[in-house]
Design an enzyme around this catalytic site. Structure first.
Site, short mmCIF file in Angstrom:
data_model
loop_
_atom_site.label_atom_id
_atom_site.label_comp_id
_atom_site.label_asym_id
_atom_site.label_seq_id
_atom_site.Cartn_x
_atom_site.Cartn_y
_atom_site.Cartn_z
N SER A 13 -8.79 38.16 -39.56
CA SER A 13 -9.09 39.21 -38.58
C SER A 13 -9.67 40.44 -39.28
O SER A 13 -10.71 40.34 -39.93
CB SER A 13 -7.81 39.52 -37.80
OG SER A 13 -8.08 40.33 -36.67
N ASP A 22 -11.50 32.32 -29.63
CA ASP A 22 -10.83 33.51 -30.17
C ASP A 22 -11.07 34.71 -29.26
O ASP A 22 -12.21 35.09 -29.01
CB ASP A 22 -11.35 33.81 -31.57
CG ASP A 22 -10.49 34.80 -32.34
OD1 ASP A 22 -9.98 35.76 -31.72
OD2 ASP A 22 -10.35 34.63 -33.56
N HIS A 40 -6.32 33.20 -31.89
CA HIS A 40 -6.90 34.09 -32.90
C HIS A 40 -6.62 33.58 -34.30
O HIS A 40 -5.46 33.53 -34.73
CB HIS A 40 -6.30 35.48 -32.71
CG HIS A 40 -6.88 36.55 -33.57
ND1 HIS A 40 -8.22 36.61 -33.87
CD2 HIS A 40 -6.31 37.60 -34.21
CE1 HIS A 40 -8.45 37.67 -34.63
NE2 HIS A 40 -7.30 38.27 -34.87
#
Length: 508
Positions: A225, A448, A476
């Site tokens: 991320s 995602d 995610h």
């Protein structure tokens, strides 16, 4: 609240554990290690993950870095908290893999014990990687135990999470602006000019200091991320120090704040559509299957016009409901819980939806926020961007995105207010190629919500040495969810076997 990038789903487990670690005990430092003093901190890791295998070695240290890398000789420093976990004998390891869980604002020290040994059914352990490397993480500057930014009260965080995610009247919108302004002024009064020092580009330089302290000639890195942004900036600053970087849940560094927020609005709407399809195909597991989208929208509206009280006496506003929905879209594991939570809420029971929202907020049963992740989130995000939209532009985006992205668009628009009224000076990161770096693996997940799949190719193209790997899954990040992805990443990080550009792994 603007959530440009957020922690990966596995890190949500640490939120539910809610632990505050104690100080570790010193242990001797082997002569052949770098000149930092490592300390045993297994007890700290076990507080985060009570199931952590006692055969694992867990050690912590502090790496001292300049407070301002632009003026490294002024004598002011930050201490960056670092943890490593490994199996067997450290001398037998190939080296270290530095990791970052995301955020910005996510604590690596509370995440790594869960990443290396996730609870049953909540992800794949990085077994092969740990056979060959020590896994290392850190709390970025401003986060957790690394010179934490602490300037937002629990009351103001409650107010932000509870606030109507789509304040239609001008009076309500102005009240939200004032809340964000008050929070920004409080942080500015406390930290002043130092607010710019929590930027991503400063942290990327800290990462090179960690690499040197570990004694690794070159960096091997696995970032999730927001951690993909850290990795990308590192590769631009130190291309010759890169051994292998795997970036999972790609952020597009070239996207400005409006484009990034709109991308997340699109990503969450797509994830919601995927949840709706799953719910209608799994009626036995989803009690709102007759009209999933309508049931969610009705409960958000109920929170706006006639909210009920939760078991803790809290008013279950539209904001709390929306954050519970958002949390649930981070992992397909949470989809059955979302259906149950909305069903219970329409029957007058807010227990489950508040549990989900509080997990996102890192809020305990007593109404206290366990970490400083949102203070750090604002400080880092706002330091990174030099050009935020005006309040009037944000108001216009709110109306536009209400039509285009009806559930999540208004909240992603008004979330831009935090940095629009932020007092700190910016320290933006570079957005160019990593000239001289080896091939870098960039992983994207088609479903995602937080780092939409479209960012994957954009990050790879910007770096110029990016190799795209795709997981056709939900949620995610992919490494802990797909054995196919994990094998490809492990082969790359361990043996430098670069996967074929365009490799695609099927959904579970």
């Amino acid at each position: 609240m603007h959530r440009r990038v957020t922690i990966p789903a596995v890190a949500l487990l640490l939120v539910l554990s809610g632990c505050v670690p104690d100080a570790p005990e010193p242990i001797p430092t082997p002569d052949d290690e770098a000149s930092v003093a490592w300390e045993d901190c297994f007890a700290e890791a076990r507080e985060t993950n009570p199931q952590l295998d006692r055969d694992l070695s867990v050690e912590c240290t502090t790496v001292t870095v300049p407070k301002d890398w632009g003026d490294p000789d002024n004598g002011e420093t930050f201490g960056i908290a670092v943890m490593r976990i490994y199996t067997g004998d450290l001398a037998d390891k190939q080296g270290s893999v530095l990791t970052n869980p995301g955020g910005p604002g996510g604590s690596g020290l509370t995440w790594l014990p869960l990443f290396v040994q996730p609870p049953a059914g909540m992800g794949l352990a990085p077994t092969e990687l740990m056979d060959r490397f020590a896994l290392v993480t850190f709390d970025p500057r401003g986060v957790g135990k690394s010179a934490p930014v602490e300037c937002i009260s629990d009351a103001d965080l409650d107010a932000q999470f509870a606030f109507d995610p789509d304040p239609v009247s001008q009076a309500d919108f102005d009240e939200l602006v004032e809340l964000n302004r008050r929070i920004g002024e409080g942080c500015g009064n406390k930290y002043g000019d130092d607010l710019r020092l929590y930027s991503t580009v400063q942290t990327a330089r800290d990462m090179d200091a960690i690499r040197a302290a570990l004694g690794d000639e070159k960096l091997t890195y696995l970032g999730f991320s927001y951690g993909t942004l850290l990795g990308a900036v590192y590769a631009q600053l130190f291309p010759n120090n890169v051994r292998a970087l795997a970036l999972d849940g790609a952020v597009d560094p070239t996207a400005g704040p409006i484009e990034a927020s709109e991308g997340q609005a699109m990503g969450f709407e797509r994830a919601l559509a995927n949840f709706v399809e799953w719910c209608q195909s799994n009626r036995a597991r989803c009690p709102i299957a007759d009209n999933p989208r309508g049931a969610i929208a009705a409960q958000i509206e109920r929170g706006r016009v006639s909210p009920i009280q939760g078991p803790d006496g809290r008013t279950v506003t539209a904001g709390w409901v929306l954050w519970g929905v958002i949390l649930s879209l981070y992992s397909q594991n949470f989809w059955p819980v979302l259906g149950q939570a909305i069903d219970q809420l329409r029957n007058g029971d807010a227990t489950l939806i508040l549990l989900l929202a509080d997990a996102y907020a890192d809020r305990d049963e007593n109404g206290r926020y366990r970490s400083n992740q949102f203070d750090a989130f604002n400080a880092i995000n706002c330091a990174d961007e030099a050009d935020y939209p005006s309040i009037d532009e944000i108001r216009a985006l709110q109306a536009q995105w209400r039509t285009e992205y009806p559930v999540f668009g208004p909240a992603l628009a008004t979330g831009l207010l935090a940095c629009a009224v932020w007092p700190g000076e910016p320290d933006p990161y570079p957005t160019g190629p990593a000239t001289g770096a080896p091939e870098i693996v960039v992983i994207g997940t088609t479903g995602d919500p937080a780092t939409p799949y479209e960012s994957t190719q954009k990050l790879a193209d910007m770096l110029g040495v990016g190799v795209v790997v795709t997981w056709e899954g939900e949620g995610h990040t992919a490494y802990s969810e797909s054995r196919c992805i994990q094998r490809a990443v492990d082969d790359y990080l361990i043996d430098l076997i670069v996967p074929e550009d365009g490799l695609t792994c099927p959904a579970r």
